[in-house]
Write a protein that holds these residues in place. Structure first.
Motif, PDB file in Angstrom:
ATOM      1  N   THR A 297       0.839  -1.207   0.000  1.00 32.67           N
ATOM      2  CA  THR A 297       0.000   0.000   0.000  1.00 32.67           C
ATOM      3  C   THR A 297       0.868   1.250   0.000  1.00 32.67           C
ATOM      4  N   LEU A 298       1.989   1.214   0.751  1.00 32.24           N
ATOM      5  CA  LEU A 298       2.937   2.341   0.734  1.00 32.24           C
ATOM      6  C   LEU A 298       3.403   2.615  -0.687  1.00 32.24           C
ATOM      7  N   THR A 299       3.776   1.546  -1.373  1.00 29.89           N
ATOM      8  CA  THR A 299       4.240   1.718  -2.757  1.00 29.89           C
ATOM      9  C   THR A 299       3.122   2.276  -3.633  1.00 29.89           C
ATOM     10  N   PHE A 300       1.907   1.762  -3.437  1.00 25.00           N
ATOM     11  CA  PHE A 300       0.769   2.233  -4.224  1.00 25.00           C
ATOM     12  C   PHE A 300       0.478   3.704  -3.955  1.00 25.00           C
ATOM     13  N   LEU A 301       0.426   4.081  -2.662  1.00 23.88           N
ATOM     14  CA  LEU A 301       0.122   5.471  -2.311  1.00 23.88           C
ATOM     15  C   LEU A 301       1.231   6.413  -2.760  1.00 23.88           C
ATOM     16  N   ALA A 302       2.489   6.008  -2.531  1.00 23.09           N
ATOM     17  CA  ALA A 302       3.613   6.859  -2.945  1.00 23.09           C
ATOM     18  C   ALA A 302       3.612   7.040  -4.462  1.00 23.09           C
ATOM     19  N   GLY A 303       3.400   5.915  -5.181  1.00 23.22           N
ATOM     20  CA  GLY A 303       3.355   5.998  -6.642  1.00 23.22           C
ATOM     21  C   GLY A 303       2.177   6.810  -7.132  1.00 23.22           C
ATOM     22  N   SER A 304       1.003   6.594  -6.499  1.00 24.51           N
ATOM     23  CA  SER A 304      -0.200   7.334  -6.907  1.00 24.51           C
ATOM     24  C   SER A 304      -0.047   8.816  -6.626  1.00 24.51           C
ATOM     25  N   PHE A 305       0.492   9.130  -5.410  1.00 20.73           N
ATOM     26  CA  PHE A 305       0.654  10.537  -5.060  1.00 20.73           C
ATOM     27  C   PHE A 305       1.654  11.211  -6.003  1.00 20.73           C
ATOM     28  N   ASN A 306       2.770  10.525  -6.245  1.00 18.22           N
ATOM     29  CA  ASN A 306       3.785  11.084  -7.138  1.00 18.22           C
ATOM     30  C   ASN A 306       3.225  11.276  -8.544  1.00 18.22           C
ATOM     31  N   ARG A 307       2.500  10.260  -9.015  1.00 21.57           N
ATOM     32  CA  ARG A 307       1.912  10.330 -10.356  1.00 21.57           C
ATOM     33  C   ARG A 307       0.858  11.426 -10.430  1.00 21.57           C
ATOM     34  N   MET A 308       0.015  11.511  -9.385  1.00 26.96           N
ATOM     35  CA  MET A 308      -1.025  12.546  -9.392  1.00 26.96           C
ATOM     36  C   MET A 308      -0.424  13.938  -9.299  1.00 26.96           C
ATOM     37  N   HIS A 309       0.628  14.065  -8.471  1.00 28.05           N
ATOM     38  CA  HIS A 309       1.282  15.374  -8.343  1.00 28.05           C
ATOM     39  C   HIS A 309       1.834  15.822  -9.693  1.00 28.05           C
ATOM     40  N   SER A 310       2.527  14.915 -10.374  1.00 30.37           N
ATOM     41  CA  SER A 310       3.097  15.241 -11.685  1.00 30.37           C
ATOM     42  C   SER A 310       1.994  15.540 -12.702  1.00 30.37           C
ATOM     43  N   MET A 311       0.932  14.727 -12.666  1.00 28.64           N
ATOM     44  CA  MET A 311      -0.133  14.909 -13.645  1.00 28.64           C
ATOM     45  C   MET A 311      -0.947  16.167 -13.377  1.00 28.64           C
ATOM     46  N   LEU A 312      -1.214  16.457 -12.097  1.00 32.34           N
ATOM     47  CA  LEU A 312      -1.942  17.688 -11.778  1.00 32.34           C
ATOM     48  C   LEU A 312      -1.132  18.913 -12.162  1.00 32.34           C
ATOM     49  N   GLU A 313       0.164  18.843 -11.923  1.00 30.73           N
ATOM     50  CA  GLU A 313       1.036  19.955 -12.312  1.00 30.73           C
ATOM     51  C   GLU A 313       1.019  20.115 -13.824  1.00 30.73           C
ATOM     52  N   ALA A 314       1.079  18.961 -14.527  1.00 33.90           N
ATOM     53  CA  ALA A 314       1.023  19.004 -15.992  1.00 33.90           C
ATOM     54  C   ALA A 314      -0.327  19.527 -16.469  1.00 33.90           C
ATOM     55  N   ILE A 315      -1.406  19.104 -15.804  1.00 36.19           N
ATOM     56  CA  ILE A 315      -2.748  19.566 -16.168  1.00 36.19           C
ATOM     57  C   ILE A 315      -2.871  21.067 -15.977  1.00 36.19           C
ATOM     58  N   MET A 316      -2.377  21.556 -14.842  1.00 37.24           N
ATOM     59  CA  MET A 316      -2.453  22.995 -14.560  1.00 37.24           C
ATOM     60  C   MET A 316      -1.632  23.793 -15.575  1.00 37.24           C
ATOM     61  N   ASN A 317      -0.396  23.326 -15.809  1.00 37.97           N
ATOM     62  CA  ASN A 317       0.459  24.032 -16.766  1.00 37.97           C
ATOM     63  C   ASN A 317      -0.101  23.941 -18.179  1.00 37.97           C
ATOM     64  N   ARG A 318      -0.620  22.737 -18.516  1.00 31.82           N
ATOM     65  CA  ARG A 318      -1.196  22.570 -19.840  1.00 31.82           C
ATOM     66  C   ARG A 318      -2.449  23.411 -19.992  1.00 31.82           C
ATOM     67  N   PHE A 319      -3.197  23.569 -18.903  1.00 30.86           N
ATOM     68  CA  PHE A 319      -4.378  24.430 -18.956  1.00 30.86           C
ATOM     69  C   PHE A 319      -3.985  25.848 -19.352  1.00 30.86           C
ATOM     70  N   SER A 320      -2.882  26.318 -18.780  1.00 34.85           N
ATOM     71  CA  SER A 320      -2.410  27.658 -19.130  1.00 34.85           C
ATOM     72  C   SER A 320      -2.037  27.732 -20.603  1.00 34.85           C
ATOM     73  N   ARG A 321      -1.372  26.682 -21.094  1.00 33.62           N
ATOM     74  CA  ARG A 321      -0.996  26.689 -22.514  1.00 33.62           C
ATOM     75  C   ARG A 321      -2.230  26.572 -23.409  1.00 33.62           C
ATOM     76  N   ILE A 322      -3.211  25.776 -22.932  1.00 32.66           N
ATOM     77  CA  ILE A 322      -4.447  25.633 -23.717  1.00 32.66           C
ATOM     78  C   ILE A 322      -5.187  26.960 -23.801  1.00 32.66           C
ATOM     79  N   THR A 323      -5.319  27.629 -22.673  1.00 26.77           N
ATOM     80  CA  THR A 323      -6.033  28.920 -22.698  1.00 26.77           C
ATOM     81  C   THR A 323      -5.261  29.950 -23.500  1.00 26.77           C
ATOM     82  N   GLU A 324      -3.926  29.879 -23.430  1.00 26.64           N
ATOM     83  CA  GLU A 324      -3.118  30.795 -24.245  1.00 26.64           C
ATOM     84  C   GLU A 324      -3.358  30.519 -25.726  1.00 26.64           C
ATOM     85  N   SER A 325      -3.319  29.237 -26.086  1.00 26.00           N
ATOM     86  CA  SER A 325      -3.567  28.871 -27.483  1.00 26.00           C
ATOM     87  C   SER A 325      -4.993  29.219 -27.899  1.00 26.00           C
TER      88      SER A 325
END
Length: 605
Positions: A297-325
């Motif tokens: 479960t530690l591995t799952f939570l750590a991996g999920s949190f890390n993956r979600m953190h990276s993806m949310l950051e990418a989503i937020m940054n991509r949102f800015s690029r999408i709105t700019e475009s």
């Protein structure tokens, strides 16, 4: 007031999202099968990360169990490893499929958009092309063709990642809801910063559109086959290079200011996200040590949190690029929203198969847009069917303006033009222009084959080799083409490999062939032979007059030896009709025409 100003960029960015539905409607129209395939592939891919992480949890928990088990039955472990392998292979195949459909759909959309821009530009009025603001819009629209295919991929990736985050979030909530709150604290500040600076970059780019067009122009004239002679003779290289350097450096400085501030704030806000991530790591590590959760479960939570953190950051940054475009998309849609003023009226008439009375100008006056000077003023005359009319006057007298009015490239500001007694506005625009052939002084030297250069006179007959050859024979262009290595298939101009450049006189014969190809009832030569000597021009016009018997013609030339062959001569001064009559009649009047004729005649003594 400061708060209002700070929030304005975000409001504008969110407002720009309204451009996305028509954008995706255009993508769907480009290729429904590819759009549907891309969407389905991304939906399948969005669930893979959660399945991989959960399978990894099960594998680790199984290994931990087997460590303490007296009998090492590995069958379940092999099934889990096989499942993870299958998911990994499936993920790679889905990635390949997404990349393929993205590339194919992007190329199709880029090609379609470029074609749409060309098609729409051809429908617009001539005055719009003479307006710098229009050129700014056209330039911004052109820049959207390739970049907007990236936007398509970004939006689809955004939807895919959001679905993945929802799946991963459900897994986190099941084990520890506090991790979601930590994630939000980690990514929101960075998102706000990126959104703000994207808006700043857009404002800078849009505000500098005229300057960027000037930079493109300086690049062109600084290194072009068409300008190379003048650049060398007048030693313009230093002047052009320095002007380019100064203007480009100003843009660099303005852009650098935004880039430096963006980098500094981005570093600070990203640091907050890193601290939040390791705070979450401490939380789940502590729970594992105290036996609250398993190692899997530690591995799952750590991996999920890390993956979600990276993806949310990418989503937020991509949102800015999408709105700019999406903000830039407005430039594309603004261009398509421009409509011509000169169009065929409802129930418009076809052009007469044979002119009866001809063209009549009734008190016609015209001002070019954004000009206070009358180009022609209170002009009345009758161009009879089958008549050859010459226009004479100094530069700026209104000769070319009359030609543009005859072809309805412009409509009169005052008065009206009649064709066989019917207002020119009541005729179908395409039908009207198909019956008028014009060769301007600044005709285009197309970097196409010799046959295609003639065919542009009536492009619908581009496959009619016999008609093209007949037109070339009439203009004497056949003598030029006969000397070319590949004849009518020979590429003209030096822009492309194996192209052959022609002399000015040879190009003019090619251009004249375009007029002969067009079976028009009115043919207009607006000084297209100005580069020829007086004798050669006279021979061209003499041949022209013989070949168009029964058709109306308008001739513009500064050489009186040429215009004297016209049935009547219309003399213009400051846009007004000064005199009209035959060559002999005008000489008898001893007016402006006679004065100009004798002045020119003295030059040949």
């Amino acid at each position: 007031m400061a708060t209002s100003n700070e929030s304005a960029p975000f409001k504008e960015q969110f407002h720009s999202l309204k451009n996305l539905p028509p954008f995706f409607h255009s993508i769907w129209k480009t290729s429904p099968p590819l759009t549907l395939a891309n969407t389905l592939l991304r939906l399948l891919k969005s669930g893979i990360p959660l399945l991989l992480l959960y399978t990894g949890k099960l594998i680790i928990d199984e290994i931990v169990r087997l460590l303490d088990a007296p009998e090492k039955d590995l069958q379940h472990l092999w099934w889990l490893l096989g499942a993870e392998l299958g998911l990994t292979v499936l993920s790679e195949l889905l990635n390949r499929g997404i990349a393929l459909t993205d590339a194919l759909l992007g190329d199709l959309f880029s090609n379609q958009t470029s074609a749409d821009i060309m098609r729409h530009a051809s429908t617009l009025d001539l005055y719009q092309f003479e307006n710098p603001e229009f050129y700014d819009k056209l330039e911004r629209a052109r820049r959207q063709t390739n970049g907007r295919t990236v936007l398509m991929s970004q939006v689809l990736s955004q939807i895919q990642d959001i679905i993945t985050v929802v799946f991963l979030g459900a897994g986190l909530v099941a084990f520890n809801p506090w991790l979601i709150l930590i994630l939000i604290v980690a990514v929101i500040p960075a998102f706000i910063g990126e959104s703000y600076f994207n808006q700043q970059s857009y404002s800078l780019s849009r505000g500098w559109t005229p300057e960027r067009r000037e930079l493109d122009y300086l690049r062109y004239i600084g290194a072009s086959d068409e300008t190379a002679k003048e650049v060398k003779i007048f030693n313009l290289s230093g002047f052009l290079t320095e002007r380019f350097r100064e203007l480009s450096h100003k843009y660099y400085l303005a852009n650098r200011q935004i880039a430096v501030r963006r980098s500094l704030w981005g570093s600070l806000l990203s640091s907050l996200g890193i601290l939040a991530y390791y705070g979450a790591y401490v939380l789940i590590a502590r729970q594992t040590v105290h036996g609250v959760i398993s190692l899997g479960t530690l591995t799952f939570l750590a991996g999920s949190f890390n993956r979600m953190h990276s993806m949310l950051e990418a989503i937020m940054n991509r949102f800015s690029r999408i709105t700019e475009s999406a903000l830039y998309l407005r430039d594309l849609f603004d261009f398509f929203a421009i409509q011509p003023a000169i169009v065929s009226a409802t129930g418009s008439l076809p052009f007469p198969e044979k002119l009866q009375s001809g063209f009549i100008f009734e008190k016609v006056s015209f001002k070019y847009p954004n000009s206070t000077r009358w180009a022609v003023r209170d002009l009345s005359f009758h161009l009879q069917a089958g008549e050859k009319l010459a226009l004479v006057g100094e530069n700026g007298a209104g000769k070319t303006t009359i030609v543009k009015l005859l072809a309805r490239l412009y409509d009169p500001t005052e008065g009206r033009i009649l064709i066989d007694g019917v207002d020119i506005r009541n005729y179908d625009l395409d039908s009207l222009r198909n019956h008028i052939g014009i060769i301007f002084q600044d005709y285009i030297r197309f970097q196409l084959s010799a046959g295609e250069n003639i065919a542009v006179g009536h492009i619908q007959q581009s496959d009619d080799n016999q008609r093209i050859a007949e037109a070339a024979q009439k203009s004497l262009a056949d003598q030029v083409i006969g000397q070319l290595p590949k004849g009518y298939q020979q590429l003209l101009g030096k822009r492309f490999a194996d192209g052959v450049e022609l002399s000015g006189g040879q190009w003019q014969k090619i251009a004249l062939a375009r007029a002969y190809l067009r079976n028009a009832q009115l043919l207009i030569l607006d000084e297209p032979t100005s580069a020829l000597d007086a004798r050669a021009e006279h021979e061209v016009f003499q041949r022209f007059a013989e070949l168009i018997q029964g058709k109306s013609a308008v001739l513009i030339s500064h050489r009186f030896s040429t215009v004297r062959m016209a049935d009547r001569i219309l003399v213009l001064e400051n846009g007004r009709l000064l005199e009209i009559g035959s060559h002999a009649e005008l000489l008898e009047k001893e007016g402006k025409y006679a004065e100009l004729f004798h002045l020119q005649a003295q030059g040949y003594v």
